[in-house]
Structure formats: C-alpha cells, structure tokens
Design an enzyme around this catalytic site. Structure first.
Site, PDB file in Angstrom:
ATOM      1  N   SER A  30      -7.281  20.193  76.504  1.00 52.16           N
ATOM      2  CA  SER A  30      -8.672  19.743  76.616  1.00 52.16           C
ATOM      3  C   SER A  30      -9.472  20.158  75.403  1.00 52.16           C
ATOM      4  CB  SER A  30      -9.350  20.403  77.816  1.00 52.16           C
ATOM      5  OG  SER A  30      -8.802  19.951  78.992  1.00 52.16           O
ATOM      6  N   HIS A  67      -4.530  12.853  77.580  1.00 50.38           N
ATOM      7  CA  HIS A  67      -5.433  13.768  78.283  1.00 50.38           C
ATOM      8  C   HIS A  67      -5.839  13.202  79.638  1.00 50.38           C
ATOM      9  CE1 HIS A  67      -9.549  15.844  78.639  1.00 50.38           C
ATOM     10  NE2 HIS A  67      -8.629  16.744  78.870  1.00 50.38           N
ATOM     11  N   GLU A 121      -7.485   9.716  78.441  1.00 47.55           N
ATOM     12  CA  GLU A 121      -7.792   9.587  77.010  1.00 47.55           C
ATOM     13  C   GLU A 121      -6.495   9.709  76.213  1.00 47.55           C
ATOM     14  OE1 GLU A 121     -12.318  11.305  76.544  1.00 47.55           O
ATOM     15  OE2 GLU A 121     -10.723  12.761  76.923  1.00 47.55           O
ATOM     16  N   ASN A 154     -15.399  14.853  77.908  1.00 48.32           N
ATOM     17  CA  ASN A 154     -15.946  16.204  78.026  1.00 48.32           C
ATOM     18  C   ASN A 154     -17.097  16.433  77.055  1.00 48.32           C
ATOM     19  OD1 ASN A 154     -14.283  16.824  80.113  1.00 48.32           O
ATOM     20  ND2 ASN A 154     -12.723  17.828  78.847  1.00 48.32           N
TER      21      ASN A 154
HETATM   22  P1  NAI Z   1      -2.645  26.106  84.855  1.00 46.17           P
HETATM   23  O1  NAI Z   1      -2.958  27.493  84.468  1.00 46.17           O
HETATM   24  O2  NAI Z   1      -2.952  25.648  86.214  1.00 46.17           O
HETATM   25  O3  NAI Z   1      -1.100  25.826  84.614  1.00 46.17           O
HETATM   26  C1  NAI Z   1      -0.415  26.166  83.454  1.00 46.17           C
HETATM   27  C2  NAI Z   1       1.054  26.335  83.818  1.00 46.17           C
HETATM   28  O4  NAI Z   1       1.785  26.437  82.601  1.00 46.17           O
HETATM   29  C3  NAI Z   1       1.349  27.601  84.597  1.00 46.17           C
HETATM   30  O5  NAI Z   1       2.054  27.263  85.773  1.00 46.17           O
HETATM   31  C4  NAI Z   1       2.210  28.429  83.663  1.00 46.17           C
HETATM   32  O6  NAI Z   1       3.193  29.175  84.322  1.00 46.17           O
HETATM   33  C5  NAI Z   1       2.835  27.364  82.798  1.00 46.17           C
HETATM   34  N1  NAI Z   1       3.264  27.864  81.483  1.00 46.17           N
HETATM   35  C6  NAI Z   1       2.571  28.614  80.617  1.00 46.17           C
HETATM   36  N2  NAI Z   1       3.304  28.822  79.523  1.00 46.17           N
HETATM   37  C7  NAI Z   1       4.478  28.175  79.686  1.00 46.17           C
HETATM   38  C8  NAI Z   1       5.644  28.001  78.896  1.00 46.17           C
HETATM   39  N3  NAI Z   1       5.741  28.522  77.701  1.00 46.17           N
HETATM   40  N4  NAI Z   1       6.638  27.255  79.407  1.00 46.17           N
HETATM   41  C9  NAI Z   1       6.560  26.716  80.606  1.00 46.17           C
HETATM   42  N5  NAI Z   1       5.473  26.828  81.399  1.00 46.17           N
HETATM   43  C10 NAI Z   1       4.450  27.555  80.938  1.00 46.17           C
HETATM   44  O7  NAI Z   1      -3.359  25.188  83.736  1.00 46.17           O
HETATM   45  P2  NAI Z   1      -3.952  23.726  83.880  1.00 46.17           P
HETATM   46  O8  NAI Z   1      -5.326  23.791  84.372  1.00 46.17           O
HETATM   47  O9  NAI Z   1      -2.968  22.862  84.558  1.00 46.17           O
HETATM   48  O10 NAI Z   1      -4.053  23.298  82.347  1.00 46.17           O
HETATM   49  C11 NAI Z   1      -2.926  22.955  81.594  1.00 46.17           C
HETATM   50  C12 NAI Z   1      -3.350  22.205  80.361  1.00 46.17           C
HETATM   51  O11 NAI Z   1      -4.062  21.037  80.756  1.00 46.17           O
HETATM   52  C13 NAI Z   1      -4.288  22.952  79.441  1.00 46.17           C
HETATM   53  O12 NAI Z   1      -3.978  22.613  78.121  1.00 46.17           O
HETATM   54  C14 NAI Z   1      -5.666  22.444  79.812  1.00 46.17           C
HETATM   55  O13 NAI Z   1      -6.570  22.482  78.733  1.00 46.17           O
HETATM   56  C15 NAI Z   1      -5.361  21.011  80.154  1.00 46.17           C
HETATM   57  N6  NAI Z   1      -6.293  20.349  81.074  1.00 46.17           N
HETATM   58  C16 NAI Z   1      -6.773  20.999  82.185  1.00 46.17           C
HETATM   59  C17 NAI Z   1      -7.634  20.346  83.049  1.00 46.17           C
HETATM   60  C18 NAI Z   1      -8.119  21.019  84.295  1.00 46.17           C
HETATM   61  O14 NAI Z   1      -9.045  20.496  84.929  1.00 46.17           O
HETATM   62  N7  NAI Z   1      -7.554  22.128  84.723  1.00 46.17           N
HETATM   63  C19 NAI Z   1      -8.062  18.950  82.796  1.00 46.17           C
HETATM   64  C20 NAI Z   1      -7.444  18.331  81.653  1.00 46.17           C
HETATM   65  C21 NAI Z   1      -6.614  19.037  80.825  1.00 46.17           C
END
Ligand code: NAI
Length: 659
Positions: free
Chosen positions: A418, A439, A451, A489
């Site tokens: 993001s 995205h 996006e 955003n």
């Molecule tokens: P989250 O914290 O819920 O999930 C991240 C997951 O990645 C965790 O389960 C973690 O164990 C795993 N992880 C971390 N490092 C890892 C690795 N090296 N190998 C394998 N797995 C790994 O995060 P979320 O919210 O799902 O965000 C993920 C991405 O999506 C971020 O880049 C965020 O900016 C983006 N994003 C988030 C939104 C939201 O509303 N939460 C909306 C749009 C994009």
C-alpha cells in the site's frame, strides 16, 4: 422458410401456424432494444396482423442471451427530456400493441432478459425460462437512475404481485429461471432440449393468462397504499429522494399513475421531467460506461493465468488467495508456517460455503484448488506471484531476491504493497521491469476495484498482462502510476484526516458519519477509519501528509492502543462487528463541503500529476475503490458540474462543493 427478413429480426411460420420471431441484432454480440430494432418489431406485428398466426413465439438468435435491455449508447445521446419522452411513448404504445394482439404470444427466455427485454416479455401472454445458470431476469433501471417506463411498472406488479415486483424494481435484483417459475414471473422452466416443444405446446394451449390471487389483486388495487408505504419506508432508509429520485418515482408511478410515467404531471416529483432535470440518471449512466471502460482494459491481451502463488496468508494474502481459487485458478498459499496459513484456509472455507450456499461439491472443488504451501514450492510453477507480506522493505527485499531466482522467467512478479515505493522494492531485482503492483482493497471479496501499479521500470507487457489477470479475477483494473497512496488511498487519506480534525474541534463521530452517509457514502469517514484500523490510518496519513498534521484524537487513541474495530474500541465502541452509535446526529451547515474539499483536491492533484490517465478514470477509481456517492458521477464530475451550476444559479444545493 423466412417470411420476413429485416436487419434485426427474422420471422418464420411453421407447419402448425406458429410465427417464430427471432431477434438477432445486427453487428452486436447481445440484443439491445434501440429505435431501429423496435421499429422493425412493429413491422413484424404489421405483417402478422395482416395474416394472424395461431400463436407467436419471440426468441433470441444470440448465444449471449435473450435481450440485454435498452440500447444505452443511443439513450445516452438523447440530450433532453422531450427526446426521452418520445422514446418512452413509442415503446409504451408498442408493448401495449403487443399485449393486445389477437393471437397468443410467448417469450422464450434463454440467458439474460433485462430491462426493456423483460418488459417486452411481460407484454406476452406466456413466458418460458430455460433452466440454465445464465438465465437471469431483472428490471435494473433503478441502478441507472431511471424507471422501467415501457410497461414494467404496470405489468410486473400485475404478474407477480406488487410487493415482489417493487422488490425487483427497487433493487434491480436478478432472478434465475427456477425462482422466476416459483414466483410466477414465468409460466414454465424447462431444460434447453425441450424448449421449442414446450413453447409450441404452451402457446397453442389456450391456457388463460396468469392471474393474481384475490389478495394480491387487492394489494395491486384498492390496497396499494399498504404496499407503497412499506416500500417508501424501506427506500427512505437507504436513499434520499433529492439524490436518488428514481426508486421513489417507481413507487409513486405504480401507486398513483397505473405504472405509466407519461401520465405523471411534469410538476410531480415522480415525473420524467423531474428525474432527468436532477442529473442522477445521467451520472449513473456515466458510471455504467466508466465500468464498461475499466472492463474493456483487459481486452486484446492473450494472457490467462492458471496458477497463482500468494505469499503472506494474512488479512490480504489469505483473501486474495481465496478469491483466486473461487475464480477457478489453482492457488498455492505460502506463509512462514502452516499455523499461519490454516486460519486463511478456514476463512476461505466459510466464504466458499456462503458463496455456494452450502453446495458441498462446489465448496470442495474450490478448496481443492487452494493449497497450503509453507515451503513455497508453488513459486517455480506459478504464472503470477503475488506478495502480501508485512509492510517492511527489508522483508520484501529478502523475499523478492529469492523469488526472482526461483520463479519462471515469464511469471509476473506482483506486490500488494500500500505504501512502499515499487522502485524501492524492485531495487534488489536483476530485472526490475518484471515487478508490478497489484493492489487489492480490503475486504477483497467485496471491493470491485484493483489498482494495477506501474513503477518507473515496469515493462508495458507485464503491465498489460497484470491488467488482463485482474479482469480474469472479475475485478475492475485501474492502471495507476507509482506514487504515495496511488489513487484511492491518496484521495481517501486527506478526507479521513479532515473528518478526524472535525472531531478535534468537537463534532461527534455520529454527526460526521451521518453527514457523509446522507451525501451518499456507503459508510461515514470515522467508521471507515475505525474499520481500516487507526494505526494504519495514522501511518498512511503520515506518509501522505507528514507527521505534524496528524489529528490529536487519532494520536491519542493509537497511543492508548484503541485501534478501532479490531481492538473493540476506537472512535466508536464495537460490538459484534457493529459500531455503537449514540445520540442523535446534528446537521451542521457546511460540513459536507468541508469534508469533501480535501478529497476533491486530492483527486484533482492525482489527475494533474498523471497518476491516473484522465479525470474519467479518476472518477471511476474513486467510485469503485471507495464507494464515493455514485449519484454524483464521481468527484471530478460533481465538482465540474457544481462549479457550472453555482455559476448558473444562485441557489446551489447545500451538498454541492463550492470551493
Ligand atoms: P498481515 O499482517 O495481516 O499479514 C502478513 C502475513 O505475511 C503474515 O501472516 C506473516 O506471517 C506473513 N509473512 C511475513 N513475512 C513473510 C515471509 N517472509 N514469508 C512468508 N510470509 C511472511 O498483513 P496484511 O494487512 O495482509 O498486509 C499485507 C500487505 O498488503 C502489505 O504490504 C500491506 O501494505 C498490503 N495491503 C494491506 C491492506 C489492508 O487493508 N490490510 C490493503 C491493501 C494492501
């Protein structure tokens, strides 16, 4: 043998004296009812009137479906209400003529049967629906801000009863063949192999036209006011008449004018004059065409992914993986351990079960396609690899280094980031041109927009394949340039911050949210911030506008660990997934304009900076990415027309943006 061959219709009589009228609109994949098509239909009736058949079956010559509705291209070119009234009058009379012919008529409905198509079929004595998933019937005019004026408001209540008819007309919901049979919208529901025989038998059967039960007939007669007042209450909960006149007009036209919009006096708020003067219809048709434009973006690229590998099974990655599996793709889902993947699979199972309404076979097939892959074995096979791990540049660097070494050379490498720059993430790649942003928005299953982010180095071919992939997922792709917050955003951030500044100044969350819901937003900005998470709102706000400007109330809540919905408290207290709203919300003059001003300014800035290629795409992005009040046609459109109207009139609406 063909008795009459026109450009869009064929007419043939068979040995039993049945006339088969086949609509097959020239140069078009689907049948739409434009002026020429309907003029020809009148010619079909002329020919038959000269020598009446024993029965008439109307069917489609298209594989795509029966009739998709009015010709919106033609409709959108009509400049004034007088032009609209000419068309309504002509088609109202034509369908009355069809209803009054002396021979039995039948519509054989296979595939979509929408709007004017359903109105045509309702003017027939009988309807048969083909029992296939593609068969769907609806009067979706309300979604375009207009009313079903070619007889739908008269005949649908007479056919299925007024409550069910209003439900269909006020929501635009689609009815499948079996349901249509159950509710009496069609007389029979048959499999394709017997459809012609079934049509022949029914049209010659002499069976009387369906009638309403006595109770339903009363509700569609002297007791109309009961159904109408209930429907009014329901609609008023969701929409305001000044922004969405069409649903109210549907109820009034049915209740007071026998379903005939031509009978509504021009001064009445249900009149065509009123509906078209107000602007929502034009804007909603604009939104429809913007959606078509986004859908068309994926065309012309021969790319279809079969296997997607998703890394990160958190909020986003888990839901992205589930969505891809639902769309028929094989998905491998990787995270640091199987324990971290399990909850995502469980969530997916619940989602599939809801989607397939408990059809266990379908649920199992979808689950079979979603494979937990803690070792990341899927990387070497996948057509598309989507990274959705923590928002941490070092972690993403380590991951992408490894991915590039193991992935197929032609696989798309995508990040769901993001806030990190694509250029920074891609700096560790030997071929950074392979990296693209895809995205998604949260919640993935509900948000239609995705996006597609072009970094400075992203290859054009990778970008167009990513766009095609998003279409394959049945989402709307919006190409954007790499810049903080991309479009959605970048536009939402300043709006949420302004709303939180209003809290610093003493306005209640309830007042702020109610103000924007009244304007037409699906959710108020404070409730939205609580839903997104206040820590994320703070971080995004800082990234977009700098730390000094963070609202005090937001800072304080984050410091106390009150992060919104996920912690149970934020600006609101959350119970069972709902914000507890207390007290009455006041109406504060000028608040709508104040809250919209930063949103509009940010949208303009994105257009000026070329983050989206034009103002129309910006409007599409803001509407489909944030739910921004569709009746406005989008912030750029609304702002332009508000400026125009405040120049032209001294009485600009209080909801208009004036700055
Ligand atoms: P989250 O914290 O819920 O999930 C991240 C997951 O990645 C965790 O389960 C973690 O164990 C795993 N992880 C971390 N490092 C890892 C690795 N090296 N190998 C394998 N797995 C790994 O995060 P979320 O919210 O799902 O965000 C993920 C991405 O999506 C971020 O880049 C965020 O900016 C983006 N994003 C988030 C939104 C939201 O509303 N939460 C909306 C749009 C994009």
């Amino acid at each position: 043998m063909s008795e009459l061959s026109l450009r869009h219709w064929h007419l043939r009589r068979d040995g039993q004296g049945i006339a088969w009228a086949t609509i097959d609109v020239a140069d078009s994949a689907a049948n739409t009812l434009g002026s020429e098509v309907l003029r020809e239909f009148a010619q079909v009736l002329d020919v038959l009137e000269a020598e009446p058949p024993k029965g008439m079956v109307i069917q489609s010559g298209k594989a795509a479906g029966f009739i998709a509705g009015a010709d919106l291209d033609e409709y959108s070119k009509i400049g004034d209400v007088a032009g609209i009234k000419v068309i309504v009058a002509r088609n109202w009379a034509l369908f009355n003529r069809l209803e009054a012919v002396t021979w039995p008529t039948l519509a054989l409905i296979r595939g979509h049967c929408m709007g004017g198509g359903l109105e045509l079929s309702l003017a027939c004595v009988y309807r048969i629906a083909i029992d296939e998933p593609a068969t769907r019937m609806a009067l979706p005019e309300v979604m375009l801000g207009i009313t079903p004026g070619w007889g739908g408001m008269l005949r649908l209540p007479r056919t299925i009863g007024p409550a069910a008819a209003l439900d269909m007309m006020l929501t635009g919901k689609q009815i499948d063949a079996r349901r249509a049979r159950r509710m009496g919208l069609v007389d029979e529901c048959v499999p394709p192999r017997v459809m012609e025989n079934a049509a022949r038998m029914l049209v010659l059967s002499g069976q009387p036209r369906r009638r309403l039960s006595r109770m339903q007939a009363w509700l569609n007669g002297p007791l109309k006011f009961i159904v109408a007042s209930g429907a009014h209450r329901q609609v008023a909960k969701k929409a305001r008449r000044e922004n969405y006149p069409a649903p109210f007009a549907i109820i009034d036209t049915w209740q007071h004018f026998n379903g005939n919009s031509l009978g509504v006096p021009p001064a009445h708020p249900a009149s065509l004059e009123h509906i078209f003067a107000q602007g929502t219809a034009r804007n909603l048709v604009r939104v429809f065409f913007l959606q078509q434009r986004l859908k068309a973006l994926g065309k012309g690229t021969e790319f279809a992914a079969r296997h997607v590998h998703v890394i990160g099974a958190g909020v986003m990655g888990g839901d992205i993986a589930a969505w891809c599996a639902l769309r028929g793709l094989t998905v491998t889902l990787q995270d640091q351990s199987i324990e971290r993947i399990a909850p995502a699979i469980q969530r997916a199972a619940q989602g599939f079960s809801k989607k397939y309404r408990g059809d266990r076979k379908q649920v199992r097939f979808a689950l079979d396609r979603l494979i937990a892959d803690p070792q990341g074995n899927g990387v070497t096979q996948a057509d598309v690899i989507i990274e959705a791990i923590f928002e941490n540049l070092d972690a993403k660097h380590a991951l992408f280094r490894d991915l590039e070494a193991r992935a197929r050379p032609d696989a798309i490498l995508a990040t769901n980031t993001s806030s990190l720059r694509l250029e920074d993430i891609g700096s560790v790649l030997a071929r950074p041109e392979r990296l693209v942003g895809i995205h998604f928005f949260n919640p993935v299953a509900q948000m239609p927009l995705v996006e597609v982010v072009e970094g400075e180095r992203t290859d054009a071919n990778v970008l167009s394949r990513a766009v095609a992939f998003v279409r394959q997922l049945d989402k709307l792709p919006l190409p954007v340039k790499s810049a903080p917050g991309f479009l959605v955003n970048a536009v939402l951030g300043p709006y949420l911050l302004e709303a939180m500044r209003c809290i610093d100044e003493g306005h209640s969350p309830e007042t702020i949210d109610a103000t924007m819901v009244r304007f037409g937003m699906p959710m108020g900005p404070i409730e939205l911030a609580d839903t997104v998470g206040l820590d994320i709102a703070l971080a995004t706000g800082k990234a977009l506008t700098g730390a000094s400007e963070a609202p005090r109330a937001l800072q304080a809540l984050v410091t106390e660990g009150k992060l919104g919905r996920k912690t149970g408290t934020g600006f609101y207290v959350w119970e069972d997934g709902h914000a507890r709203k207390e007290g009455l919300s006041d109406s504060v003059p000028g608040l709508t304009e104040r809250l919209l001003k930063p949103l509009v300014a940010a949208t303009r800035k994105c257009v000026a900076a070329g983050i989206v290629s034009d103002a129309d795409l910006a409007d599409a992005g803001v509407i489909f990415g944030t739910g921004f009040a569709p009746w406005t046609g989008g912030p750029m459109n609304h702002f332009a027309s508000s400026e125009e109207s405040s120049h032209n009139s001294e009485h600009s609406s209080k909801d208009r943006i004036t700055a």
